[in-house]
Design an enzyme around this catalytic site. Sequence first.
Site, short mmCIF file in Angstrom:
data_model
loop_
_atom_site.label_atom_id
_atom_site.label_comp_id
_atom_site.label_asym_id
_atom_site.label_seq_id
_atom_site.Cartn_x
_atom_site.Cartn_y
_atom_site.Cartn_z
N ARG A 182 0.83 -1.22 0.00
CA ARG A 182 0.00 0.00 0.00
C ARG A 182 0.87 1.26 0.00
O ARG A 182 0.57 2.25 0.66
CB ARG A 182 -0.96 0.00 1.19
CG ARG A 182 -1.90 -1.20 1.22
CD ARG A 182 -2.79 -1.24 -0.02
NE ARG A 182 -3.66 -2.41 -0.01
CZ ARG A 182 -3.41 -3.55 -0.66
NH1 ARG A 182 -2.29 -3.67 -1.38
NH2 ARG A 182 -4.24 -4.56 -0.61
N SER A 239 -11.53 -2.08 2.22
CA SER A 239 -10.87 -2.49 3.46
C SER A 239 -10.48 -1.26 4.25
O SER A 239 -9.75 -0.40 3.76
CB SER A 239 -9.62 -3.33 3.15
OG SER A 239 -9.96 -4.52 2.48
N GLU A 292 -6.39 2.15 6.28
CA GLU A 292 -6.05 2.15 4.86
C GLU A 292 -6.80 3.25 4.14
O GLU A 292 -6.33 3.78 3.14
CB GLU A 292 -6.38 0.79 4.24
CG GLU A 292 -5.96 0.65 2.79
CD GLU A 292 -6.08 -0.78 2.30
OE1 GLU A 292 -6.54 -0.96 1.16
OE2 GLU A 292 -5.72 -1.71 3.04
#
Length: 308
Positions: free
Chosen positions: A176, A226, A296
């Site tokens: 990420r 998510s 996230e």
Amino acid sequence: MAELDRNFFEKIVGAGCVLQDEPMARHTTFRIGGPADWFVTPRTIDETAALVRALRRDGIAFFIMGNGSDLLVSDAGFRGVVIQFGRGMSDVKVDGTTVHAEAGARLSKIAAAAADASLTGFEFAGGIPGTLGGACIMNAGAYGGEMKQVVSSVTCLTADGEVRVIPADELDFGYRHSRFSANGEIVLSAEISLKPGIRSEIRAKMDDLMQRRKSKQPLEMPSAGSTFKRPEGYFAGKLIMDAGLRGYTVGGAQVSEKHCGFVVNKGGATAADVLQLIRDVQARVYQQSGVRLEPEVRFLGDIPEKTE
């Protein structure tokens, strides 16, 4: 500082691409967010570069977004300019085994174009509800695939206002993360390198991954995907479930009963609801397991960048 009015923007991007006091709830998959002072949708890379240069020159706050699929916008909105890469910045072209795509192209559109050309390697991204720009910034991934495996170069607008092509070995892809995560460079387009495959097998794999996604994730409810990054050695959803938080609710925000790694808007949720729920989950999981969950989802507006 230049005075912002419709004329300021329309001289750069033309008429029909500028909205004032635009509710951000219309542009995020969470369906949450107050108004942005200005909401602009440039149609070309040249328009984008000219707009960003003008805003930077005049010290005007701006934010680049795609599909809004990983974004939580403050209930008070955003005091500045939101630039959305959408239909005007979404061209996808296939040349041999290379796919050229602009930052606003949906990942599903790129995956479909690759499948039509019998190219394999991008099936993992077909169900991710985002655009190429955000996927490159976050090194988006699913089901064992990630952008790092397929992106061969990215064309970006540098902090100095220059358009530059960055090769794969300089993209600094991680979990990420990429070089674009915090350095002021703006993703404009990318080249994706794939391999020849069998069209029927590619489509079958995409269909299988989509069915798995639908069966396990709360796609029927507004969310930002998510909510938490995967802690090393753990799964966020399981930690949250083990902490007894399945279905935990704050206002209109809820830990999904279908998949505890998702926070969903069950109706009328505010950014404040979501933020409080995130904080509660972080505290409970840390108390239960000693693991610190990191969001996230990205935050925009008067929302703390980091939650404890």
